[in-house]
Design an enzyme around this catalytic site. Sequence first.
Site, mmCIF file in Angstrom:
data_model
loop_
_atom_site.group_PDB
_atom_site.id
_atom_site.type_symbol
_atom_site.label_atom_id
_atom_site.label_comp_id
_atom_site.label_asym_id
_atom_site.label_seq_id
_atom_site.Cartn_x
_atom_site.Cartn_y
_atom_site.Cartn_z
ATOM 1 N N HIS A 87 0.799 -1.236 0.000
ATOM 2 C CA HIS A 87 0.000 0.000 0.000
ATOM 3 C C HIS A 87 0.829 1.283 0.000
ATOM 4 C CE1 HIS A 87 0.839 -0.270 4.301
ATOM 5 N NE2 HIS A 87 0.520 0.996 4.408
HETATM 6 N N1 UDP Z 1 -3.705 -5.918 8.689
HETATM 7 C C1 UDP Z 1 -4.980 -6.476 8.820
HETATM 8 N N2 UDP Z 1 -5.645 -6.876 7.684
HETATM 9 C C2 UDP Z 1 -5.099 -6.770 6.435
HETATM 10 C C3 UDP Z 1 -3.786 -6.213 6.318
HETATM 11 C C4 UDP Z 1 -3.132 -5.771 7.449
HETATM 12 O O1 UDP Z 1 -5.485 -6.605 9.932
HETATM 13 O O2 UDP Z 1 -5.753 -7.167 5.459
HETATM 14 C C5 UDP Z 1 -3.006 -5.436 9.906
HETATM 15 C C6 UDP Z 1 -1.638 -6.015 10.133
HETATM 16 O O3 UDP Z 1 -1.691 -7.202 10.895
HETATM 17 C C7 UDP Z 1 -0.928 -4.910 10.890
HETATM 18 C C8 UDP Z 1 -1.572 -3.651 10.371
HETATM 19 O O4 UDP Z 1 -2.781 -4.048 9.734
HETATM 20 O O5 UDP Z 1 -1.194 -5.028 12.273
HETATM 21 C C9 UDP Z 1 -0.649 -2.945 9.413
HETATM 22 O O6 UDP Z 1 -1.287 -1.913 8.803
HETATM 23 P P1 UDP Z 1 -0.712 -1.191 7.506
HETATM 24 O O7 UDP Z 1 0.138 -2.148 6.756
HETATM 25 O O8 UDP Z 1 -1.888 -0.590 6.832
HETATM 26 O O9 UDP Z 1 0.105 0.007 8.118
HETATM 27 P P2 UDP Z 1 1.655 0.241 8.426
HETATM 28 O O10 UDP Z 1 2.025 -0.733 9.505
HETATM 29 O O11 UDP Z 1 2.415 0.074 7.166
HETATM 30 O O12 UDP Z 1 1.684 1.644 8.929
#
Ligand code: UDP
Length: 354
Positions: A203
């Site tokens: 993403h």
């Molecule tokens: N996650 C979820 N469902 C999904 C994809 C990710 O619950 O389909 C959770 C994942 O386990 C993690 C979090 O979302 O805890 C990560 O979010 P994201 O990748 O959007 O944000 P980042 O960590 O990159 O800021």
Amino acid sequence: MTKLKVTVVAGARPNFIKVAPILKAFQKAEIDFRLVHTGQHYDKNLSDTFFSDLNIPPPHINFNVGSGSQAEQTGAIMIAFEKELINNPTDYVLVVGDVNSTVACGITTKKQNVRLIHVEAGLRSGDMTMPEEINRLVVDRISDLLFTTTQQASYTLKAEGVEKGKIHLVGNVMIDSLIDSLPKVSRPQGIDINKPFFVLTLHRPSNVDEKNKILNTLKHISNQVGQKASIIFPVHPRTSTVLNNFPIPENLQMVAPLRYLEFIYLIKNSIGVITDSGGIQEETTYLGVPCITLRENTERPETIHLGTNKLIGNDFQKLGSCIKEILENRWKSGSIPEFWDGKSAERIAEKIKA
Ligand code: UDP
């Protein structure tokens, strides 16, 4: 004695996962809190299901800011949060992570002369083209209490001139949520997991905003995995817009973003994860699951030095050899960073009270 009041801000998917254990610890420590949802993520799959899966109490207010450009979203949250602080005075504002809600509420808090707490402080990718890096730098610079996930993050803050007394190494609240949720994970319906499988998430703007780039990445992943395994790809709304009319390869299952308890079930049972997410690099390190990160840098270096993560940028040759290593069960084994033990939120509550 009057109870301490903390306004807690959450706006996006990773924020909900981080505030869940903090709110529980506040309840236990008898800290009065007010939960503000900025509405940065409003999709049911990115917001509501996290409240139910993680038992987060309903927010006291939701600004419903919705999507927009960086400035539109940040500005809208600042305007709403200024009113919030005027109408509901508080002792502290607590922000987590590195999203637009974090920086918007952080700046507004300090301009209202309220004390600011940043959870997950001191992470640096060194990549100023990442909007999150700018958010991290700004919030850390103006925070009064900075809670870090690792020793390295504490060193980084000290090196940047933050007073030692403001920095507290407490561990990782995202891992608190993970540990708490592991006994409750559930197998998602409607996804074929009869074969060994990889989980894929993408993403970050640098990977998904250019149509040709993401299609090329998906083509390489699919070819390199081949018939030995399948790939389950919960598609983030930011990503789905560029994937219209994409001819889906046979070994790739594109699904809607999954609820937390289902997503954790999948990564725990996968043979490996391919991602550009920040939090997922940490979760796979905790779970000992191989993780290939499609980024040139990471603000979470421990997942590489200690954990199961490898950074490959956009190098498709490296991608191929990493996928092969996983398929042949030759991936490095890792260890878990100090204080990633499920008690980080309790440490945060104790420090705030003290
Ligand atoms: N996650 C979820 N469902 C999904 C994809 C990710 O619950 O389909 C959770 C994942 O386990 C993690 C979090 O979302 O805890 C990560 O979010 P994201 O990748 O959007 O944000 P980042 O960590 O990159 O800021």
